[in-house]
Design a protein around this motif. Structure first.
Motif, PDB file in Angstrom:
ATOM      1  N   ALA A 108     -42.485 -33.463  14.342  1.00  0.00           N
ATOM      2  CA  ALA A 108     -41.905 -32.668  15.431  1.00  0.00           C
ATOM      3  C   ALA A 108     -42.853 -31.550  15.849  1.00  0.00           C
ATOM      4  CB  ALA A 108     -40.565 -32.088  14.996  1.00  0.00           C
ATOM      5  N   ARG A 109     -43.466 -30.919  14.872  1.00  0.00           N
ATOM      6  CA  ARG A 109     -44.403 -29.829  15.197  1.00  0.00           C
ATOM      7  C   ARG A 109     -45.654 -30.366  15.877  1.00  0.00           C
ATOM      8  NH1 ARG A 109     -43.925 -24.952  10.781  1.00  0.00           N
ATOM      9  NH2 ARG A 109     -41.669 -24.710  11.002  1.00  0.00           N
ATOM     10  N   GLN A 110     -46.087 -31.513  15.452  1.00  0.00           N
ATOM     11  CA  GLN A 110     -47.247 -32.117  16.106  1.00  0.00           C
ATOM     12  C   GLN A 110     -46.919 -32.444  17.560  1.00  0.00           C
ATOM     13  OE1 GLN A 110     -48.592 -35.813  14.377  1.00  0.00           O
ATOM     14  NE2 GLN A 110     -50.622 -35.638  15.261  1.00  0.00           N
ATOM     15  N   ALA A 111     -45.709 -32.956  17.803  1.00  0.00           N
ATOM     16  CA  ALA A 111     -45.304 -33.310  19.165  1.00  0.00           C
ATOM     17  C   ALA A 111     -45.248 -32.087  20.074  1.00  0.00           C
ATOM     18  CB  ALA A 111     -43.946 -33.999  19.135  1.00  0.00           C
ATOM     19  N   LEU A 112     -44.948 -30.937  19.493  1.00  0.00           N
ATOM     20  CA  LEU A 112     -44.824 -29.704  20.278  1.00  0.00           C
ATOM     21  C   LEU A 112     -46.057 -28.811  20.161  1.00  0.00           C
ATOM     22  CD1 LEU A 112     -41.092 -28.805  19.460  1.00  0.00           C
ATOM     23  CD2 LEU A 112     -41.986 -30.011  21.458  1.00  0.00           C
ATOM     24  N   ALA A 113     -47.109 -29.328  19.529  1.00  0.00           N
ATOM     25  CA  ALA A 113     -48.366 -28.583  19.353  1.00  0.00           C
ATOM     26  C   ALA A 113     -48.135 -27.260  18.621  1.00  0.00           C
ATOM     27  CB  ALA A 113     -49.033 -28.344  20.702  1.00  0.00           C
ATOM     28  N   LEU A 114     -47.318 -27.312  17.581  1.00  0.00           N
ATOM     29  CA  LEU A 114     -47.028 -26.141  16.757  1.00  0.00           C
ATOM     30  C   LEU A 114     -47.779 -26.249  15.432  1.00  0.00           C
ATOM     31  CD1 LEU A 114     -43.171 -25.961  17.302  1.00  0.00           C
ATOM     32  CD2 LEU A 114     -44.812 -24.213  18.042  1.00  0.00           C
ATOM     33  N   PRO A 115     -48.263 -25.117  14.896  1.00  0.00           N
ATOM     34  CA  PRO A 115     -48.927 -25.163  13.593  1.00  0.00           C
ATOM     35  C   PRO A 115     -47.964 -25.633  12.502  1.00  0.00           C
ATOM     36  CG  PRO A 115     -49.280 -23.048  14.699  1.00  0.00           C
ATOM     37  CD  PRO A 115     -48.239 -23.768  15.474  1.00  0.00           C
ATOM     38  N   VAL A 116     -48.461 -26.447  11.601  1.00  0.00           N
ATOM     39  CA  VAL A 116     -47.625 -26.990  10.528  1.00  0.00           C
ATOM     40  C   VAL A 116     -47.125 -25.882   9.615  1.00  0.00           C
ATOM     41  CG1 VAL A 116     -47.617 -28.518   8.506  1.00  0.00           C
ATOM     42  CG2 VAL A 116     -48.789 -29.226  10.588  1.00  0.00           C
ATOM     43  N   ASP A 117     -47.950 -24.831   9.419  1.00  0.00           N
ATOM     44  CA  ASP A 117     -47.604 -23.798   8.440  1.00  0.00           C
ATOM     45  C   ASP A 117     -46.952 -22.560   9.060  1.00  0.00           C
ATOM     46  OD1 ASP A 117     -49.849 -23.053   9.803  1.00  0.00           O
ATOM     47  OD2 ASP A 117     -50.962 -22.351   8.047  1.00  0.00           O
ATOM     48  N   ALA A 118     -46.683 -22.583  10.371  1.00  0.00           N
ATOM     49  CA  ALA A 118     -46.056 -21.413  11.017  1.00  0.00           C
ATOM     50  C   ALA A 118     -44.559 -21.369  10.706  1.00  0.00           C
ATOM     51  CB  ALA A 118     -46.265 -21.476  12.519  1.00  0.00           C
ATOM     52  N   ARG A 119     -43.974 -20.172  10.822  1.00  0.00           N
ATOM     53  CA  ARG A 119     -42.508 -20.072  10.787  1.00  0.00           C
ATOM     54  C   ARG A 119     -42.015 -20.125  12.227  1.00  0.00           C
ATOM     55  NH1 ARG A 119     -39.453 -16.072   6.839  1.00  0.00           N
ATOM     56  NH2 ARG A 119     -40.567 -14.410   7.902  1.00  0.00           N
ATOM     57  N   VAL A 120     -41.122 -21.086  12.488  1.00  0.00           N
ATOM     58  CA  VAL A 120     -40.715 -21.394  13.865  1.00  0.00           C
ATOM     59  C   VAL A 120     -39.218 -21.139  14.033  1.00  0.00           C
ATOM     60  CG1 VAL A 120     -40.554 -23.201  15.627  1.00  0.00           C
ATOM     61  CG2 VAL A 120     -42.522 -23.134  14.068  1.00  0.00           C
ATOM     62  N   VAL A 121     -38.873 -20.441  15.102  1.00  0.00           N
ATOM     63  CA  VAL A 121     -37.469 -20.181  15.446  1.00  0.00           C
ATOM     64  C   VAL A 121     -37.181 -20.827  16.800  1.00  0.00           C
ATOM     65  CG1 VAL A 121     -35.753 -18.409  16.020  1.00  0.00           C
ATOM     66  CG2 VAL A 121     -37.396 -18.006  14.174  1.00  0.00           C
ATOM     67  N   LEU A 149     -44.291 -15.141  13.710  1.00  0.00           N
ATOM     68  CA  LEU A 149     -43.218 -16.068  14.089  1.00  0.00           C
ATOM     69  C   LEU A 149     -43.542 -16.750  15.417  1.00  0.00           C
ATOM     70  CD1 LEU A 149     -39.892 -14.149  13.289  1.00  0.00           C
ATOM     71  CD2 LEU A 149     -40.738 -16.208  12.157  1.00  0.00           C
ATOM     72  N   ARG A 150     -43.210 -18.028  15.507  1.00  0.00           N
ATOM     73  CA  ARG A 150     -43.346 -18.769  16.761  1.00  0.00           C
ATOM     74  C   ARG A 150     -41.954 -19.072  17.303  1.00  0.00           C
ATOM     75  NH1 ARG A 150     -48.589 -21.160  17.366  1.00  0.00           N
ATOM     76  NH2 ARG A 150     -47.748 -21.976  19.316  1.00  0.00           N
ATOM     77  N   PHE A 151     -41.769 -18.892  18.605  1.00  0.00           N
ATOM     78  CA  PHE A 151     -40.468 -19.115  19.235  1.00  0.00           C
ATOM     79  C   PHE A 151     -40.581 -20.261  20.243  1.00  0.00           C
ATOM     80  CE2 PHE A 151     -40.569 -14.692  17.931  1.00  0.00           C
ATOM     81  CZ  PHE A 151     -39.370 -14.586  17.230  1.00  0.00           C
ATOM     82  N   ILE A 152     -39.603 -21.165  20.195  1.00  0.00           N
ATOM     83  CA  ILE A 152     -39.551 -22.269  21.139  1.00  0.00           C
ATOM     84  C   ILE A 152     -38.155 -22.307  21.762  1.00  0.00           C
ATOM     85  CG2 ILE A 152     -41.333 -23.674  20.045  1.00  0.00           C
ATOM     86  CD1 ILE A 152     -39.157 -25.235  18.612  1.00  0.00           C
ATOM     87  N   ALA A 153     -38.087 -22.754  23.004  1.00  0.00           N
ATOM     88  CA  ALA A 153     -36.791 -22.820  23.696  1.00  0.00           C
ATOM     89  C   ALA A 153     -36.764 -24.054  24.578  1.00  0.00           C
ATOM     90  CB  ALA A 153     -36.554 -21.563  24.536  1.00  0.00           C
ATOM     91  N   PRO A 154     -35.983 -25.083  24.202  1.00  0.00           N
ATOM     92  CA  PRO A 154     -35.868 -26.266  25.061  1.00  0.00           C
ATOM     93  C   PRO A 154     -35.027 -25.974  26.293  1.00  0.00           C
ATOM     94  CG  PRO A 154     -34.475 -26.502  23.112  1.00  0.00           C
ATOM     95  CD  PRO A 154     -35.226 -25.214  22.950  1.00  0.00           C
ATOM     96  N   MET A 155     -35.478 -26.470  27.444  1.00  0.00           N
ATOM     97  CA  MET A 155     -34.764 -26.289  28.707  1.00  0.00           C
ATOM     98  C   MET A 155     -34.316 -27.656  29.220  1.00  0.00           C
ATOM     99  SD  MET A 155     -34.694 -23.041  29.656  1.00  0.00           S
ATOM    100  CE  MET A 155     -34.499 -22.406  27.986  1.00  0.00           C
ATOM    101  N   VAL A 156     -33.051 -27.774  29.592  1.00  0.00           N
ATOM    102  CA  VAL A 156     -32.499 -29.058  30.035  1.00  0.00           C
ATOM    103  C   VAL A 156     -33.138 -29.521  31.339  1.00  0.00           C
ATOM    104  CG1 VAL A 156     -30.409 -30.189  30.879  1.00  0.00           C
ATOM    105  CG2 VAL A 156     -30.320 -28.770  28.829  1.00  0.00           C
ATOM    106  N   GLY A 157     -33.409 -28.590  32.245  1.00  0.00           N
ATOM    107  CA  GLY A 157     -33.961 -28.974  33.546  1.00  0.00           C
ATOM    108  C   GLY A 157     -34.649 -27.802  34.213  1.00  0.00           C
ATOM    109  N   GLU A 158     -35.181 -28.054  35.400  1.00  0.00           N
ATOM    110  CA  GLU A 158     -35.943 -27.040  36.107  1.00  0.00           C
ATOM    111  C   GLU A 158     -35.051 -25.868  36.536  1.00  0.00           C
ATOM    112  OE1 GLU A 158     -38.926 -24.883  37.398  1.00  0.00           O
ATOM    113  OE2 GLU A 158     -39.155 -26.783  36.309  1.00  0.00           O
TER     114      GLU A 158
END
Length: 378
Positions: free
Chosen positions: A171-184, A216-225
């Motif tokens: 999942a982190r690879q798909a989102l280009a996130l570091p494997v060792d980061a703490r992700v929220v 910390l790394r933050f990600i937010a999925p958006m349903v649409g534009e």
């Protein structure tokens, strides 16, 4: 079929995955989303027209919603389909199901409303609709049977979709996130009204957490534009545009799998987070008048599905005035920092996953097929 929001589209698509092989040439239409379209479903109106929640918020859109309901009803009464399936969206679907049923069109309702949590009087409306209920929690079947309503427990379709052990690295690879980061993961909701009320507090909490741990790394999925645009407008108006959040187009499940903890709006998404075995904080804000009414209608202690299923506060819930950025940040920090708590949650959520795991697609499809066959014999 009618599904009224992103979660309904996903749930309906699971039912269609079981139904389509048995009915390869059937016309599937009504109101739905892109996942339903993968099975040849045709939507007469955009699904997001129905994605309105809250008592007063619905009133503001009442004329348009009623117009869509009447137009769809009239079309279906002319067509006389073999079966109508309402997927969640109870305020829209139950009235429609009642009228179709009275006209001799069999109806099924997939995902019963949480009558066990609030608005228990709604069960009378369900009974009037004459629909066969496909329920997704094991305790629901007995509630409906006691009220004289046909119901079948089919398991929760999300329990089939979500892996028992999520692949965090993939999942982190798909989102280009570091494997060792703490992700929220920040998930204020998919409806526009949810974004309107939850976004600023959620992103404000992210800002405070980033001050506490700049790594910390933050990600937010958006349903649409439209949702992405409103999200950006809201954080800009609040002066929070400098908070570093990676916005993702869709991929909410990938975001959950990648996260170490999730700040999530109450609803189906909170159950999805539990099935991904993630620590979380559940929060929700709404129009003040709506909150006051719903607060008095509620008759149990929890609003989050993981807590309702556990019958205890496994994870924190912060509602309305309690959902301040400071309180959200503090609660989420504890979810990130308490390793024994994380281990306990994984164990409890894994047990919950097993309880909800059935061959939902096939079992729900068999109920629908049986109803179609019964109609054909009449």
């Amino acid at each position: 079929m009618v599904a009224g929001e992103t979660s309904g589209d996903l749930l309906a698509s699971r039912l269609l995955s079981g139904l389509r092989p048995h009915l390869p040439d059937a016309a599937l239409h009504g109101i739905g989303g892109p996942k339903m379209a993968e099975y040849g479903f045709e939507s007469f109106w955009p699904m997001d027209k129905l994605a309105v929640n809250g008592l007063f918020e619905v009133l503001a859109h009442y004329r348009e919603l009623k117009g869509i309901q009447i137009a769809l009803r009239d079309r279906l009464l002319r067509e006389k389909p073999d079966v109508f399936i309402g997927v969640d969206a109870p305020d829209f679907n139950f009235g429609l199901e009642t009228q179709l049923n009275h006209a001799g069109i069999p109806t099924v309702h997939f995902i019963g409303p949480s009558i066990w949590a609030w608005r228990g009087g709604r069960i009378k409306k369900i009974k009037r609709s004459g629909s066969h209920m496909l329920v997704v929690f094991p305790f629901e079947e007995a509630i409906y049977h006691q009220a004289g309503i046909p119901a079948t427990y089919v398991g929760h379709p999300l329990a089939q979709v979500i892996p028992m052990v999520p692949d965090v690295a993939a999942a982190r690879q798909a989102l280009a996130l570091p494997v060792d980061a703490r992700v929220v993961a920040i998930m204020p909701g998919s409806r526009m009204s949810e974004l309107k009320y939850n976004t600023v507090s959620f992103v404000g909490a992210a800002k405070l957490l980033a001050q506490r741990d700049p790594g910390l790394r933050f990600i937010a999925p958006m349903v649409g534009e439209k949702q992405r645009r409103l999200f950006m407008e809201l954080i800009t108006e609040a002066g929070l545009q400098d908070v570093q959040i990676q916005l993702i187009d869709g991929q909410s499940h990938t975001a959950m799998a990648a996260a170490d903890a999730v700040l999530v709006a109450s609803g189906t998404a909170s159950l999805e987070v539990a099935l991904y075995k993630k620590p979380m904080v559940i929060a929700y804000k709404m129009m003040g008048a709506t909150y006051q009414i719903m607060r008095h209608l509620s008759y149990q202690s929890w609003i989050g599905l993981p807590n309702i299923l556990a019958r205890e506060f496994l994870v924190p819930e912060l509602i309305q005035h309690a959902a301040t950025p400071e309180a959200l940040a503090e609660a989420l920090w504890k979810q990130l920092d308490d390793v024994p708590h994380q281990i306990m949650l994984r164990e409890r959520f894994t047990a919950m996953h097993h309880t909800l795991l059935r061959d939902t697609a096939n079992e729900s499809a068999q109920v629908v097929l049986k109803i179609i066959e019964q109609r054909a014999r009449k």
